[in-house]
Scaffold this active site. Structure first.
Site, PDB file in Angstrom:
ATOM      1  CG  ASN A 106      -1.833   1.160   1.350  1.00 60.31           C
ATOM      2  OD1 ASN A 106      -2.347   1.619   0.333  1.00 60.31           O
ATOM      3  ND2 ASN A 106      -2.083   1.643   2.556  1.00 60.31           N
ATOM      4  CG  ASP A 144      -2.491   3.198   6.500  1.00 62.08           C
ATOM      5  OD1 ASP A 144      -2.496   2.483   5.487  1.00 62.08           O
ATOM      6  OD2 ASP A 144      -3.166   4.232   6.611  1.00 62.08           O
TER       7      ASP A 144
HETATM    8  C1  GAR Z   1      -1.934   8.697  -2.889  1.00 60.61           C
HETATM    9  O1  GAR Z   1      -1.306   9.775  -2.241  1.00 60.61           O
HETATM   10  C2  GAR Z   1      -2.017   7.495  -1.971  1.00 60.61           C
HETATM   11  O2  GAR Z   1      -0.917   7.340  -1.142  1.00 60.61           O
HETATM   12  C3  GAR Z   1      -3.229   7.862  -1.157  1.00 60.61           C
HETATM   13  O3  GAR Z   1      -4.146   8.309  -2.122  1.00 60.61           O
HETATM   14  C4  GAR Z   1      -3.421   9.001  -3.134  1.00 60.61           C
HETATM   15  C5  GAR Z   1      -3.879   8.496  -4.480  1.00 60.61           C
HETATM   16  O4  GAR Z   1      -3.457   9.370  -5.487  1.00 60.61           O
HETATM   17  N1  GAR Z   1      -3.707   6.736  -0.404  1.00 60.61           N
HETATM   18  C6  GAR Z   1      -4.187   6.853   0.826  1.00 60.61           C
HETATM   19  O5  GAR Z   1      -4.313   7.911   1.404  1.00 60.61           O
HETATM   20  C7  GAR Z   1      -4.575   5.542   1.456  1.00 60.61           C
HETATM   21  N2  GAR Z   1      -4.814   5.702   2.849  1.00 60.61           N
HETATM   22  P1  GAR Z   1      -3.645   9.012  -7.023  1.00 60.61           P
HETATM   23  O6  GAR Z   1      -5.052   8.435  -7.174  1.00 60.61           O
HETATM   24  O7  GAR Z   1      -3.481  10.314  -7.744  1.00 60.61           O
HETATM   25  O8  GAR Z   1      -2.584   8.016  -7.373  1.00 60.61           O
END
Ligand code: GAR
Length: 196
Positions: A106, A144
Site C-alpha cells: 500500500n 496502515d
Molecule cells: C496517494 O497519495 C495514496 O498514497 C493515497 O491516495 C493518493 C492516491 O493518489 N492513499 C491513501 O491515502 C490511502 N490511505 P492518485 O489516485 O493520484 O494516485
C-alpha cells in the site's frame, strides 16, 4: 516478470507512473489488471496503456465482506504475484488480506506510523508538523500498520494547503513505489520476511 494488479479509488496518478515505468522492457514488472471500488477516473490510465480493468462498486454490496469476496474473485482470475493498493480508499476485509498476504502493498502519503488512515496529508497539516512524508508498506489487518518497505521525508512549507502538500508528496510516493516493485520483482525485497 512480476505480474502486478493495482487497485485504485481516485485519479490514479501513481498508477499512471507505474504504467509508464512498466513500458520500459528493462523493468521487471508489468501491470496485468487495474481494479477499482467505484467508477474511478483513474481507470482511464489502464485503457491508455491497454491494460485490462474492472470495477467492483463497494456500494453495490450490503456488507464489506461480500464486496471483498467479489473483489477477490476478480483478482484471482488474474493470478497476480503482487497487489498494489494505490489510493484504494477502502479497507480490505480480513479474508481478502489473508488470501493474498504477504503479496499486498500500500502507498501512503505520510511517514508511517505517523498519520495513518484516510487523511494522512490533512492530519499532518492539522498537527502543525514541519515535515511529513511518504511510505510504502506491506498490508496487514490493521489500518496502515503493516511492515514498512520504504519511506522518505517531505517538508511541510509555510502556506501549504492539503492540495499543495499532497502534490509534493505524490512524486516521492511514485519514486518509492516504482523502486519497491522493482526490488520485489528482483527478490531484493522478500515479502515473506519484509524489511525496509
Ligand atoms: C496517494 O497519495 C495514496 O498514497 C493515497 O491516495 C493518493 C492516491 O493518489 N492513499 C491513501 O491515502 C490511502 N490511505 P492518485 O489516485 O493520484 O494516485
Amino acid at each position: 516478470m512480476l505480474n502486478v494488479a493495482v487497485l485504485i479509488s481516485g485519479t490514479g496518478s501513481n498508477l499512471r507512473a507505474l504504467l509508464e515505468q512498466t513500458a520500459d522492457p528493462a523493468y521487471p514488472a508489468r501491470v496485468v489488471v487495474v481494479g477499482a471500488d467505484r467508477d474511478a477516473p483513474g481507470l482511464q490510465h489502464a485503457a491508455d496503456f491497454s491494460a485490462p480493468s474492472f470495477s467492483v462498486p463497494y456500494t453495490a454490496f450490503s456488507t464489506r465482506e461480500e464486496w471483498g469476496e467479489a473483489l477477490a474473485e476478480q483478482l484471482r482470475a488474474w493470478e497476480p504475484d503482487l497487489i498494489v493498493l494505490s489510493g484504494l480508499m477502502r479497507l480490505l476485509p480480513p479474508q481478502v488480506v489473508s488470501e493474498f498476504a504477504p503479496r499486498i502493498i500500500n502507498t501512503h502519503p505520510a511517514y508511517l506510523p505517523e498519520f495513518p488512515g484516510a487523511h494522512g496529508v490533512r492530519d499532518a497539516l492539522a498537527a502543525g508538523v514541519d515535515q511529513t512524508g511518504a511510505s510504502i508498506i506491506q498490508v496487514d489487518d490493521g489500518v496502515d500498520t503493516g511492515p514498512l518497505l520504504a519511506q522518505e521525508r517531505v517538508a511541510v512549507l509555510p502556506g501549504d494547503t492539503e492540495e499543495s502538500l499532497h502534490a509534493r508528496i505524490k512524486p516521492v510516493e511514485r519514486r518509492l513505489l516504482i523502486d519497491v516493485v522493482r526490488r520485489i520483482a528482483t527478490g531484493d525485497i522478500d515479502l515473506t520476511g519484509a524489511r525496509a
